[in-house]
Design a protein around this motif. Structure first.
Motif, PDB file in Angstrom:
ATOM      1  N   VAL A 152      68.079  25.930  -7.051  1.00 44.25           N
ATOM      2  CA  VAL A 152      67.568  26.868  -6.158  1.00 44.25           C
ATOM      3  C   VAL A 152      68.486  26.477  -4.891  1.00 44.25           C
ATOM      4  CG1 VAL A 152      65.960  27.990  -4.566  1.00 44.25           C
ATOM      5  CG2 VAL A 152      65.520  27.635  -6.986  1.00 44.25           C
ATOM      6  N   LEU A 153      68.322  25.411  -4.498  1.00 47.42           N
ATOM      7  CA  LEU A 153      68.821  24.879  -3.245  1.00 47.42           C
ATOM      8  C   LEU A 153      70.448  24.897  -3.579  1.00 47.42           C
ATOM      9  CD1 LEU A 153      66.929  21.701  -1.991  1.00 47.42           C
ATOM     10  CD2 LEU A 153      66.473  24.056  -1.524  1.00 47.42           C
ATOM     11  N   ALA A 154      71.031  24.561  -4.540  1.00 45.69           N
ATOM     12  CA  ALA A 154      72.583  25.032  -4.785  1.00 45.69           C
ATOM     13  C   ALA A 154      72.952  26.291  -4.750  1.00 45.69           C
ATOM     14  CB  ALA A 154      72.844  24.422  -6.151  1.00 45.69           C
ATOM     15  N   SER A 155      72.112  27.238  -4.843  1.00 51.70           N
ATOM     16  CA  SER A 155      72.465  28.766  -4.900  1.00 51.70           C
ATOM     17  C   SER A 155      72.061  29.282  -3.486  1.00 51.70           C
ATOM     18  CB  SER A 155      71.427  29.315  -5.774  1.00 51.70           C
ATOM     19  OG  SER A 155      70.054  29.560  -5.186  1.00 51.70           O
ATOM     20  N   ASP A 156      71.467  28.540  -2.585  1.00 54.06           N
ATOM     21  CA  ASP A 156      71.364  29.022  -1.206  1.00 54.06           C
ATOM     22  C   ASP A 156      72.612  29.002  -0.564  1.00 54.06           C
ATOM     23  OD1 ASP A 156      68.494  29.164  -1.026  1.00 54.06           O
ATOM     24  OD2 ASP A 156      68.063  27.367  -0.273  1.00 54.06           O
ATOM     25  N   ASP A 157      72.932  29.864   0.512  1.00 56.37           N
ATOM     26  CA  ASP A 157      73.976  30.171   1.236  1.00 56.37           C
ATOM     27  C   ASP A 157      74.001  29.344   2.602  1.00 56.37           C
ATOM     28  OD1 ASP A 157      76.491  30.958   2.277  1.00 56.37           O
ATOM     29  OD2 ASP A 157      75.783  32.809   2.738  1.00 56.37           O
ATOM     30  N   ASP A 158      74.070  28.106   2.569  1.00 54.76           N
ATOM     31  CA  ASP A 158      74.227  27.397   3.888  1.00 54.76           C
ATOM     32  C   ASP A 158      72.870  27.553   4.382  1.00 54.76           C
ATOM     33  OD1 ASP A 158      75.292  25.975   5.928  1.00 54.76           O
ATOM     34  OD2 ASP A 158      76.227  27.807   7.129  1.00 54.76           O
ATOM     35  N   VAL A 159      71.761  27.135   3.789  1.00 58.27           N
ATOM     36  CA  VAL A 159      70.564  27.265   4.445  1.00 58.27           C
ATOM     37  C   VAL A 159      69.949  25.840   4.649  1.00 58.27           C
ATOM     38  CG1 VAL A 159      68.002  27.535   4.219  1.00 58.27           C
ATOM     39  CG2 VAL A 159      69.909  29.245   3.447  1.00 58.27           C
ATOM     40  N   PRO A 160      70.181  25.177   6.023  1.00 57.90           N
ATOM     41  CA  PRO A 160      69.751  23.689   6.261  1.00 57.90           C
ATOM     42  C   PRO A 160      68.421  23.089   5.622  1.00 57.90           C
ATOM     43  CG  PRO A 160      70.357  25.051   8.071  1.00 57.90           C
ATOM     44  CD  PRO A 160      70.169  25.955   7.290  1.00 57.90           C
ATOM     45  N   LEU A 161      68.250  21.943   5.331  1.00 58.08           N
ATOM     46  CA  LEU A 161      67.215  21.118   4.877  1.00 58.08           C
ATOM     47  C   LEU A 161      66.641  20.808   6.308  1.00 58.08           C
ATOM     48  CD1 LEU A 161      68.325  19.111   1.984  1.00 58.08           C
ATOM     49  CD2 LEU A 161      66.448  20.741   1.982  1.00 58.08           C
ATOM     50  N   ARG A 162      65.126  20.669   6.248  1.00 59.15           N
ATOM     51  CA  ARG A 162      64.276  20.135   7.190  1.00 59.15           C
ATOM     52  C   ARG A 162      63.139  19.329   6.526  1.00 59.15           C
ATOM     53  NH1 ARG A 162      61.775  25.018  10.944  1.00 59.15           N
ATOM     54  NH2 ARG A 162      60.495  25.191   9.335  1.00 59.15           N
ATOM     55  N   PRO A 163      62.628  18.296   7.303  1.00 63.81           N
ATOM     56  CA  PRO A 163      61.817  17.566   6.529  1.00 63.81           C
ATOM     57  C   PRO A 163      60.404  18.241   6.552  1.00 63.81           C
ATOM     58  CG  PRO A 163      62.322  16.911   9.042  1.00 63.81           C
ATOM     59  CD  PRO A 163      63.304  17.994   8.544  1.00 63.81           C
ATOM     60  N   PHE A 164      59.391  17.835   5.754  1.00 61.76           N
ATOM     61  CA  PHE A 164      58.093  18.233   5.610  1.00 61.76           C
ATOM     62  C   PHE A 164      57.385  18.046   6.656  1.00 61.76           C
ATOM     63  CE2 PHE A 164      58.913  17.297   0.727  1.00 61.76           C
ATOM     64  CZ  PHE A 164      59.245  18.424   0.554  1.00 61.76           C
ATOM     65  N   GLY A 165      56.370  19.005   6.884  1.00 57.38           N
ATOM     66  CA  GLY A 165      55.050  18.573   7.745  1.00 57.38           C
ATOM     67  C   GLY A 165      55.664  18.540   9.451  1.00 57.38           C
ATOM     68  N   LEU A 166      56.477  19.768   9.589  1.00 54.30           N
ATOM     69  CA  LEU A 166      56.595  20.106  11.075  1.00 54.30           C
ATOM     70  C   LEU A 166      55.302  20.591  11.833  1.00 54.30           C
ATOM     71  CD1 LEU A 166      59.565  19.580  11.051  1.00 54.30           C
ATOM     72  CD2 LEU A 166      60.167  21.976  11.335  1.00 54.30           C
ATOM     73  N   PRO A 167      55.213  20.156  12.756  1.00 53.57           N
ATOM     74  CA  PRO A 167      53.994  20.706  13.567  1.00 53.57           C
ATOM     75  C   PRO A 167      53.933  21.876  13.596  1.00 53.57           C
ATOM     76  CG  PRO A 167      55.025  19.100  14.810  1.00 53.57           C
ATOM     77  CD  PRO A 167      55.767  19.324  13.745  1.00 53.57           C
ATOM     78  N   ILE A 168      52.639  22.738  13.297  1.00 52.39           N
ATOM     79  CA  ILE A 168      52.469  24.226  13.442  1.00 52.39           C
ATOM     80  C   ILE A 168      51.490  24.414  14.214  1.00 52.39           C
ATOM     81  CG2 ILE A 168      51.682  26.450  11.863  1.00 52.39           C
ATOM     82  CD1 ILE A 168      53.156  25.027   9.529  1.00 52.39           C
ATOM     83  N   HIS A 169      51.624  25.334  15.196  1.00 54.92           N
ATOM     84  CA  HIS A 169      50.556  25.898  16.340  1.00 54.92           C
ATOM     85  C   HIS A 169      49.437  26.563  15.604  1.00 54.92           C
ATOM     86  CE1 HIS A 169      48.904  27.014  20.067  1.00 54.92           C
ATOM     87  NE2 HIS A 169      49.004  28.324  19.805  1.00 54.92           N
ATOM     88  N   ALA A 170      49.811  27.397  14.561  1.00 56.36           N
ATOM     89  CA  ALA A 170      48.627  28.460  13.921  1.00 56.36           C
ATOM     90  C   ALA A 170      49.380  28.996  12.783  1.00 56.36           C
ATOM     91  CB  ALA A 170      48.314  29.427  14.830  1.00 56.36           C
ATOM     92  N   TYR A 171      48.747  29.151  11.450  1.00 56.63           N
ATOM     93  CA  TYR A 171      49.065  29.944  10.286  1.00 56.63           C
ATOM     94  C   TYR A 171      48.222  31.010  10.073  1.00 56.63           C
ATOM     95  CZ  TYR A 171      50.339  30.505   5.289  1.00 56.63           C
ATOM     96  OH  TYR A 171      50.820  30.792   4.273  1.00 56.63           O
ATOM     97  N   ILE A 172      49.042  32.135   9.692  1.00 58.51           N
ATOM     98  CA  ILE A 172      48.186  33.159   9.271  1.00 58.51           C
ATOM     99  C   ILE A 172      49.009  33.788   8.026  1.00 58.51           C
ATOM    100  CG2 ILE A 172      47.465  35.812   9.577  1.00 58.51           C
ATOM    101  CD1 ILE A 172      47.209  35.303  12.403  1.00 58.51           C
ATOM    102  N   GLU A 173      48.048  33.952   6.901  1.00 57.68           N
ATOM    103  CA  GLU A 173      48.649  34.405   5.616  1.00 57.68           C
ATOM    104  C   GLU A 173      48.157  35.911   5.144  1.00 57.68           C
ATOM    105  OE1 GLU A 173      48.473  31.466   2.625  1.00 57.68           O
ATOM    106  OE2 GLU A 173      49.070  33.077   0.847  1.00 57.68           O
ATOM    107  N   PRO A 174      48.901  36.969   5.296  1.00 56.24           N
ATOM    108  CA  PRO A 174      48.466  38.323   4.921  1.00 56.24           C
ATOM    109  C   PRO A 174      48.527  38.329   3.369  1.00 56.24           C
ATOM    110  CG  PRO A 174      50.210  38.421   6.613  1.00 56.24           C
ATOM    111  CD  PRO A 174      50.056  37.113   5.732  1.00 56.24           C
ATOM    112  N   HIS A 175      47.648  39.059   2.771  1.00 52.31           N
ATOM    113  CA  HIS A 175      47.607  39.037   1.194  1.00 52.31           C
ATOM    114  C   HIS A 175      46.772  40.208   0.726  1.00 52.31           C
ATOM    115  CE1 HIS A 175      47.841  37.369  -2.848  1.00 52.31           C
ATOM    116  NE2 HIS A 175      48.432  36.431  -2.849  1.00 52.31           N
TER     117      HIS A 175
END
Ligand SMILES: [Zn+2]
Length: 421
Positions: free
Chosen positions: A175-198
């Motif tokens: 999947v990463l090889a199929s991405d068109d120039d999408v940079p990698l980031r490390p896991f676990g970046l701080p998040i201020h808040a998360y909302i998941e609609p479902h």
């Protein structure tokens, strides 16, 4: 917001609906459903479509070693942690068009609204599509959010294999090889808040005729795999006293487990998978392999039945040997009161009826709950039907959900300090 109109005024319900239908083309089933396994070619195509929609309004895509997909819109203070919203785009083999997809597309619509309104909130906002939520191709699920939040080790997850022997590691690399120039980031970046609609995947909202559910929490789950090993023998010649019949032992275990989960009445125990070896009518079965899925809102109930299950497999194995493996343990949790309050206020300000509901199913928001203030917005789905091609959500309910999300995210992304109150 400072503008006369709230952010939700810029949400385009027709575009939101059209995108649901467009995404359903990736992995479309002839019966109208969706079969889009995690990290499959079809999912990669859906992912590329989402990246294209995001880039068209100036969002920056990012990914990571789990192939989670993020689309970022900078705020006025780029150093601040982002408000993140989204869900997943993988499906069950007999999936529908809304499970997971609604969360990602509602979040994308929220970003569209921010771009259209011409203002930026203080915090950046990000849309996320977590990898392998469903766990049907690679079990267990939620490996993307688990890795992001540090709940699991990378090597352990990358080694998980599907039924064809393909590892998550190999599938992620493809999947990463199929991405068109999408940079990698490390896991676990701080998040201020998360909302998941479902979509709700139950019918509480539909029966109450209420379009918005403010999710209070997620019920606890334990999942097991049980392998009962006996010995193959001739069905006509092997005497009962000499048999080591894996299916008879399994049948006794399953009945006893069901009895153990009768009280309280809302305890849910499911044996959804049972594989018999050699699975031939005239052979005493040598092996049975089955799943157990146990859920209840009250952790004490889940823990009590867990003890019963462990006792039952030992007591009823007879002449067979048994191996019980717990593959998942997720305690019940309560979502952030601050996020719940923010969603409640957003719905009230819009005049959209809302009620509190709890989630019987697991979601990536569970993993996020342990690292940042997290919450969920539910919208009704017809008959509570999900993981099914007949899954259906009304366009106006999806629009209401996206509008509530937009205003809630705007509030959270405008917060000056580190709190989410
Ligand atoms: Zn889902």
């Amino acid at each position: 917001m400072a503008a006369a109109k709230p952010l939700s005024a810029f949400v385009d319900g027709e575009r939101l609906w059209a995108r649901h239908m467009a995404l359903a083309a990736f992995g479309a089933r002839p019966d109208g459903g969706v079969d889009r396994p995690a990290l499959s070619g079809e999912e990669a195509k859906a992912r590329a479509q989402i990246v294209a929609w995001g880039r068209a309004i100036g969002l920056q895509p990012f990914t990571d070693q789990a192939a989670n997909l993020f689309l970022r819109l900078e705020g006025r203070e780029p150093g601040l942690p982002p408000v993140v919203a989204g869900s997943h785009i993988d499906s069950q083999p007999t999936g529908g068009r809304f499970d997971g997809v609604f969360g990602v597309l509602a979040a994308l619509e929220m970003a569209e609204a921010i771009v259209a309104c011409g203002k930026r909130p203080l915090h950046p906002v990000e849309i996320v599509a977590w990898t392998n939520e469903e766990g049907s191709r690679f079990a267990p699920g939620m490996t993307g959010s688990d890795l992001f939040t540090g709940g699991k080790e990378l090597a352990e997850v990358l080694a998980i294999r599907d039924a064809d022997g393909v590892s998550i590691g190999d599938a992620v690399a493809a999947v990463l090889a199929s991405d068109d120039d999408v940079p990698l980031r490390p896991f676990g970046l701080p998040i201020h808040a998360y909302i998941e609609p479902h979509i709700e995947q139950a019918s509480v909202l539909e029966r109450a005729k209420v379009p918005i559910g403010i999710v209070t929490g997620i019920q606890g789950t334990r999942r097991y795999r049980v392998r009962v090993t006996g010995e193959a023998a001739h069905a006509g010649t092997a005497l009962r006293k000499d048999r080591r019949d894996a299916v008879m032992a399994t049948a006794r275990m399953i009945c006893a487990m069901d009895d153990a989960a009768l009280e309280p009445a809302d305890t849910l125990l499911t044996v959804g998978m049972l594989q018999v070896t050699p699975n031939a009518p005239s052979i005493v079965p040598a092996e049975a392999y089955f799943s157990v899925d146990l859920r209840h809102l009250n952790n004490a109930v889940v823990d009590r039945v867990d003890g019963e299950i462990r006792r039952i497999v030992d007591d009823l194995k007879g002449p067979c040997s048994v191996e019980l493996r717990q593959i998942q343990h997720s305690p019940s949790l309560d979502f952030s009161p601050d996020i719940r309050r923010t969603i409640t206020k957003a719905a009230a300000a819009l005049g959209v009826p809302a009620m509190e509901v709890y989630s019987a199913a697991g979601h990536d928001a569970r993993q996020l709950h342990y690292v940042c203030p997290a919450g969920m917005i539910f919208v009704p789905c017809r008959g509570g039907i999900s993981h099914n091609p007949d899954e259906w959500a009304e366009p106006e309910h999806l629009t209401s959900g996206a509008r509530v999300l937009a205003d809630a995210v705007w509030t959270l992304a405008s917060q000056e300090d580190g709190s989410s109150g």
